[in-house]
Design a protein around this motif. Structure first.
Motif, PDB file in Angstrom:
ATOM      1  N   VAL A 109       0.858  -1.328   0.086  1.00 17.91           N
ATOM      2  CA  VAL A 109      -0.003  -0.004  -0.014  1.00 17.91           C
ATOM      3  C   VAL A 109       0.886   1.291   0.005  1.00 17.91           C
ATOM      4  O   VAL A 109       2.152   1.231   0.107  1.00 17.91           O
ATOM      5  N   ASP A 110       0.309   2.469  -0.264  1.00 20.72           N
ATOM      6  CA  ASP A 110       1.191   3.607  -0.004  1.00 20.72           C
ATOM      7  C   ASP A 110       1.417   4.013   1.441  1.00 20.72           C
ATOM      8  O   ASP A 110       0.906   4.953   1.997  1.00 20.72           O
ATOM      9  N   ARG A 162       6.055   0.114  -1.326  1.00 22.86           N
ATOM     10  CA  ARG A 162       4.756  -0.052  -1.750  1.00 22.86           C
ATOM     11  C   ARG A 162       4.441  -1.821  -2.053  1.00 22.86           C
ATOM     12  O   ARG A 162       3.436  -2.311  -2.205  1.00 22.86           O
ATOM     13  N   THR A 163       5.443  -2.299  -2.080  1.00 22.35           N
ATOM     14  CA  THR A 163       5.635  -4.034  -2.628  1.00 22.35           C
ATOM     15  C   THR A 163       4.854  -4.988  -1.737  1.00 22.35           C
ATOM     16  O   THR A 163       4.835  -4.351  -0.377  1.00 22.35           O
ATOM     17  N   ASP A 164       4.244  -5.861  -2.014  1.00 21.30           N
ATOM     18  CA  ASP A 164       3.629  -6.744  -1.200  1.00 21.30           C
ATOM     19  C   ASP A 164       5.090  -7.540  -0.550  1.00 21.30           C
ATOM     20  O   ASP A 164       5.930  -7.528  -0.964  1.00 21.30           O
ATOM     21  N   TYR A 165       4.690  -8.305   0.430  1.00 18.22           N
ATOM     22  CA  TYR A 165       5.817  -8.814   1.248  1.00 18.22           C
ATOM     23  C   TYR A 165       5.108  -9.899   2.264  1.00 18.22           C
ATOM     24  O   TYR A 165       4.097  -9.822   2.710  1.00 18.22           O
ATOM     25  N   ALA A 166       6.086 -10.769   2.757  1.00 18.21           N
ATOM     26  CA  ALA A 166       5.791 -11.761   3.447  1.00 18.21           C
ATOM     27  C   ALA A 166       6.902 -11.901   4.765  1.00 18.21           C
ATOM     28  O   ALA A 166       8.216 -11.829   4.252  1.00 18.21           O
ATOM     29  N   ILE A 167       6.546 -12.252   5.661  1.00 17.42           N
ATOM     30  CA  ILE A 167       7.524 -12.724   6.872  1.00 17.42           C
ATOM     31  C   ILE A 167       7.150 -14.154   7.072  1.00 17.42           C
ATOM     32  O   ILE A 167       5.851 -14.376   7.592  1.00 17.42           O
ATOM     33  N   ALA A 168       8.126 -15.042   7.466  1.00 16.66           N
ATOM     34  CA  ALA A 168       7.912 -16.506   7.735  1.00 16.66           C
ATOM     35  C   ALA A 168       8.935 -17.089   8.580  1.00 16.66           C
ATOM     36  O   ALA A 168      10.258 -16.541   8.494  1.00 16.66           O
ATOM     37  N   SER A 169       8.846 -18.155   9.037  1.00 17.58           N
ATOM     38  CA  SER A 169       9.825 -18.921   9.967  1.00 17.58           C
ATOM     39  C   SER A 169      10.609 -19.600   8.722  1.00 17.58           C
ATOM     40  O   SER A 169      11.816 -20.105   8.992  1.00 17.58           O
ATOM     41  N   ASP A 170      10.093 -19.874   7.830  1.00 22.53           N
ATOM     42  CA  ASP A 170      10.625 -20.784   6.492  1.00 22.53           C
ATOM     43  C   ASP A 170      10.418 -20.231   5.210  1.00 22.53           C
ATOM     44  O   ASP A 170       9.296 -20.099   5.047  1.00 22.53           O
TER      45      ASP A 170
END
Length: 304
Positions: A42-43, A77-85
């Motif tokens: 998002v912005d 602005r980018t999509d992202y993910a945070i993960a254990s793996d």
């Protein structure tokens, strides 16, 4: 993140101050075992800092980035993910924070603890900064030679654990400082020849021109005058500025003038004529035409 007037000649401080950048929401995740959460772009500017354990940041079209305790990243602005793996399929992380007062997510334990913050901007003014910053900035603990980021994270962690009166405002101010420190720590390690606005701020010649431009935005700047301040020929300066910043010098000046004008119009503390003069337009009609070209609206429509 409002800066004192004595820092007004610093382009980074000027931009953050004028845009009204501030961390408006702070979140935390405590997790153990297998977990992965995704979030849409998002912005806004987002920071994520790891206080304990490790996790992976997943950004489209980039290799997974391992984060360890003390590391910080900034996300545009980018999509992202945070993960254990990094091989796990993420679930929608928004559902964990979908209530106004729900700022802490807990998943199976607290082997990993991360804090996050959303940097918002006054009105619709995010574009100027977000367009010039990378979509993802990773600042490992090892880059903070002065230890400022480490100290900030330590204090922020302590505020979370103590939960003392006033911890909200203390954490908010610390988060503002953390974002600025992360940006300038990253900027300090940009190679001199790298592209981008942050690289230009650290370039000895281009920075002189940027400081002058931000210091007096109403001045009738010419490329030749800015090139003289930079100590370069007109052609060399114009080409290098456009290559590094992504737009010609006078286009950058016009974009910053229009951004400042839009903010002033929304504040409704000055007339259109005064605002036009403050950003370098002697003619209100010329200002109105330039403003409409930039935003598709007249100054009066924005002010209303």
């Amino acid at each position: 993140m409002s800066q004192a007037s004595s820092l007004a000649l610093d382009p980074l401080s000027d931009v953050l101050d004028v845009l009204g950048a501030a961390v408006t929401r702070r979140t935390r995740i405590e997790a153990a075992g297998d977990w992965a959460l995704s979030f849409p772009g998002v912005d806004r500017l987002k920071f994520v800092a790891l206080l304990r354990g490790q996790s992976w940041m997943l950004i489209p079209d980039q290799p997974p980035q391992l984060m360890q305790a003390g590391d910080v990243c900034l996300i545009g602005r980018t999509d992202y993910a945070i993960a254990s793996d990094p091989t796990l399929t993420p679930t929608d992380g928004r559902s964990l924070y979908d209530e106004p007062e729900k700022d802490v997510a807990r998943i199976h334990g607290d082997d990993t603890i991360a804090i996050g913050g959303t940097v918002t901007f006054a009105g619709a003014n995010a574009d100027f900064l977000l367009d010039m910053l990378p979509g993802f900035i990773f600042v490992p603990q090892s880059l903070s030679a002065s230890g400022v980021i480490t100290t900030l994270l330590s204090i922020m962690s302590g505020e979370i654990e103590r939960s003392m009166p006033g911890c909200g405002i203390v954490s908010s101010r610390l988060a503002d400082i953390l974002v600025v420190e992360a940006i300038r720590t990253h900027a300090a390690h940009v190679r001199p020849g790298d592209m981008g606005w942050l690289g230009a701020l650290l370039d000895t010649r281009l920075s002189r021109a940027l400081i002058a431009l931000h210091g007096d935005v109403a001045h009738p700047w010419t490329v030749a005058e800015l090139a003289g301040i930079a100590g370069m020929s007109r052609a060399a300066f114009s080409a290098e500025f456009a290559r590094r910043v992504g737009q010609p010098p006078l286009s950058y000046l016009r974009a910053w003038r229009m951004t400042k004008a839009r903010i002033a119009l929304k504040q409704d503390t000055a007339t259109v004529a005064d605002i036009a003069n403050a950003v370098g337009y002697e003619s209100q009609s010329a200002f109105s035409q330039a403003f409409r070209r930039a935003f598709g609206l007249s100054p009066k429509e924005v002010a209303d």
